[in-house]
Design a protein around this motif. Structure first.
Motif, mmCIF file in Angstrom:
data_model
loop_
_atom_site.group_PDB
_atom_site.id
_atom_site.type_symbol
_atom_site.label_atom_id
_atom_site.label_comp_id
_atom_site.label_asym_id
_atom_site.label_seq_id
_atom_site.Cartn_x
_atom_site.Cartn_y
_atom_site.Cartn_z
ATOM 1 N N ASP A 50 39.344 85.113 9.009
ATOM 2 C CA ASP A 50 39.910 84.982 7.727
ATOM 3 C C ASP A 50 40.943 84.060 7.678
ATOM 4 N N VAL A 51 40.417 82.630 7.051
ATOM 5 C CA VAL A 51 41.261 81.377 7.058
ATOM 6 C C VAL A 51 42.323 81.808 5.940
ATOM 7 N N ALA A 52 43.491 81.379 6.287
ATOM 8 C CA ALA A 52 44.534 81.426 5.397
ATOM 9 C C ALA A 52 44.877 79.957 4.876
ATOM 10 N N ALA A 53 45.040 79.086 5.776
ATOM 11 C CA ALA A 53 45.275 77.721 5.404
ATOM 12 C C ALA A 53 44.556 76.918 6.436
ATOM 13 N N GLN A 54 43.892 75.541 5.854
ATOM 14 C CA GLN A 54 43.128 74.453 6.785
ATOM 15 C C GLN A 54 43.097 73.464 6.038
ATOM 16 N N SER A 55 43.599 72.265 6.596
ATOM 17 C CA SER A 55 43.446 71.044 6.039
ATOM 18 C C SER A 55 42.467 70.125 7.317
ATOM 19 N N VAL A 56 41.755 69.326 6.307
ATOM 20 C CA VAL A 56 40.835 68.145 7.067
ATOM 21 C C VAL A 56 41.438 66.787 6.972
ATOM 22 N N TRP A 57 40.851 65.948 8.060
ATOM 23 C CA TRP A 57 41.534 64.762 8.119
ATOM 24 C C TRP A 57 41.115 63.846 6.995
ATOM 25 N N SER A 58 39.931 63.930 6.315
ATOM 26 C CA SER A 58 39.800 63.264 4.984
ATOM 27 C C SER A 58 40.921 63.275 3.973
ATOM 28 N N SER A 59 41.527 64.403 3.916
ATOM 29 C CA SER A 59 42.303 64.593 2.771
ATOM 30 C C SER A 59 43.923 64.122 3.140
ATOM 31 N N LEU A 60 44.114 63.828 4.537
ATOM 32 C CA LEU A 60 45.435 63.713 5.044
ATOM 33 C C LEU A 60 45.717 62.217 5.348
ATOM 34 N N PRO A 61 44.877 61.421 5.457
ATOM 35 C CA PRO A 61 45.271 60.275 6.222
ATOM 36 C C PRO A 61 46.493 59.467 5.685
ATOM 37 N N VAL A 62 47.481 58.952 6.666
ATOM 38 C CA VAL A 62 48.538 58.058 6.373
ATOM 39 C C VAL A 62 48.393 56.832 6.856
ATOM 40 N N THR A 63 48.050 55.902 6.105
ATOM 41 C CA THR A 63 47.713 54.395 6.524
ATOM 42 C C THR A 63 48.815 53.648 6.425
ATOM 43 N N THR A 64 49.274 52.685 7.423
ATOM 44 C CA THR A 64 50.153 51.856 7.290
ATOM 45 C C THR A 64 49.640 50.359 8.135
ATOM 46 N N SER A 65 50.102 49.387 7.352
ATOM 47 C CA SER A 65 49.565 48.152 7.999
ATOM 48 C C SER A 65 50.759 47.296 7.928
ATOM 49 N N SER A 66 50.559 46.319 9.010
ATOM 50 C CA SER A 66 51.715 44.968 9.092
ATOM 51 C C SER A 66 50.493 43.754 9.208
ATOM 52 N N ASP A 67 50.979 42.719 8.449
ATOM 53 C CA ASP A 67 50.166 41.640 8.472
ATOM 54 C C ASP A 67 50.839 40.200 8.411
ATOM 55 N N VAL A 68 50.195 39.317 9.490
ATOM 56 C CA VAL A 68 51.050 37.914 9.339
ATOM 57 C C VAL A 68 49.937 36.861 9.151
ATOM 58 N N GLN A 69 50.432 35.977 8.400
ATOM 59 C CA GLN A 69 49.386 34.878 7.562
ATOM 60 C C GLN A 69 49.950 33.392 8.068
ATOM 61 N N ILE A 70 48.956 32.731 8.675
ATOM 62 C CA ILE A 70 49.458 31.450 9.067
ATOM 63 C C ILE A 70 48.461 30.487 8.518
ATOM 64 N N SER A 71 48.992 29.376 7.933
ATOM 65 C CA SER A 71 48.117 28.451 7.601
ATOM 66 C C SER A 71 47.753 27.363 8.544
ATOM 67 N N VAL A 72 46.490 27.268 8.759
ATOM 68 C CA VAL A 72 46.085 26.313 9.627
ATOM 69 C C VAL A 72 45.472 24.882 9.099
ATOM 70 N N GLY A 73 46.093 23.866 9.308
ATOM 71 C CA GLY A 73 45.669 22.605 8.602
ATOM 72 C C GLY A 73 46.478 22.468 7.616
ATOM 73 N N SER A 74 45.814 22.052 6.211
ATOM 74 C CA SER A 74 46.590 21.789 4.963
ATOM 75 C C SER A 74 46.266 22.910 4.130
ATOM 76 N N ASP A 75 46.984 23.000 3.076
ATOM 77 C CA ASP A 75 47.175 24.289 2.076
ATOM 78 C C ASP A 75 46.048 23.872 1.147
ATOM 79 N N ASP A 76 45.271 22.615 1.088
ATOM 80 C CA ASP A 76 44.345 22.757 0.117
ATOM 81 C C ASP A 76 42.913 23.321 0.605
#
Length: 251
Positions: A50-76
């Motif tokens: 008899d389930v009183a509480a249950q949580s599933v992956w799809s409703s709980l993800p906490v996503t964090t990201s780090s990103d570094v951008q480097i220009s190669v060549g000119s900015d045009d």
């Protein structure tokens, strides 16, 4: 001309040691997301979760990201942009249910589950906005599933379930019943080949399989017989938890 084909349903591979052995099999109902939406109890033969509480992956993800951008060549428009960073997904969930047998409540089980995945991603974007290339590599992975129980009946023993893994593979660990340790191992093997997800769990001692929890289809729990009453209900409790647990291999 009418043609037809037979559809083979996926199921777990039964242990070879069980040939000509006395095995008790319990059909299962109440697994899957639809059953949870309907708040349908889990049944394992004559036992009910008899389930009183249950949580599933799809409703709980906490996503964090780090990103570094480097220009190669000119900015045009002739220049390119190199991007590199990490994307981490952190899941944590709970599971609480009461296990009932034919004579009434046996135990209240509480579980916590955690999964962490980190990917390193690198890509090159051309000056016109099109992708030059992209590469993704998993650099960290861990999963845990831990359960404890409080007995509601004298038939229920001291009980604890601890599983985990350090790679994208089915969890492994131990079930402890009254101080006796049993090995628990997940498997992706089935009668129709290797699955991308966890097909089953086996509970064994000294290399001898005692319980198989088949998660495919509606589910099936098979137990080697005979065992003592306390051991029997403890195995069913572990099987119920493993049927209700989130599969760490699923998105």
């Amino acid at each position: 001309m009418v043609t037809g084909c037979a559809v083979t349903q996926q199921k777990a591979l039964e242990p070879l040691d069980w040939i000509d052995k006395d095995v008790e099999r319990y059909s299962v109902t109440g697994t899957g997301s639809w059953a949870r939406i309907r708040k349908q109890p889990l049944t394992v033969g004559p036992f009910t979760g008899d389930v009183a509480a249950q949580s599933v992956w799809s409703s709980l993800p906490v996503t964090t990201s780090s990103d570094v951008q480097i220009s190669v060549g000119s900015d045009d428009a002739k220049g390119h942009r190199l991007e590199s960073g990490t994307v981490a997904k952190d899941n944590e969930s709970e599971l609480q249910f009461r296990l009932l047998g034919p004579s009434g409540a046996l135990a209240d089980l509480r579980c916590r589950q955690h999964r962490y995945i980190e990917d390193q991603k690198t890509g090159l974007t051309r000056g016109d906005g099109t992708n030059g290339f992209s590469v993704s590599e998993q650099v960290a992975y861990s999963s845990t599933f831990n359960c404890k129980a409080r007995g509601a009946d004298k038939q229920w023993p001291q009980w604890q379930l601890d599983l985990g893994g350090g790679e994208a593979a089915p969890m492994q660990g131990y079930l402890i019943i009254d101080g006796v340790k049993y090995e628990v191992a997940g498997s992706q093997s089935s009668n129709i080949g290797r699955s991308p997800y966890t097909v089953s769990y086996e509970i064994s001692r000294g290399g001898k399989p005692l319980v198989q929890v088949d998660r495919s289809g509606d589910g099936l729990v098979s137990l080697m017989m005979p065992v003592g009453d306390k051991q029997h209900v403890a195995f069913v409790g572990a099987a119920a938890a493993l049927l209700l647990a989130n599969d760490p291999l699923e998105p």
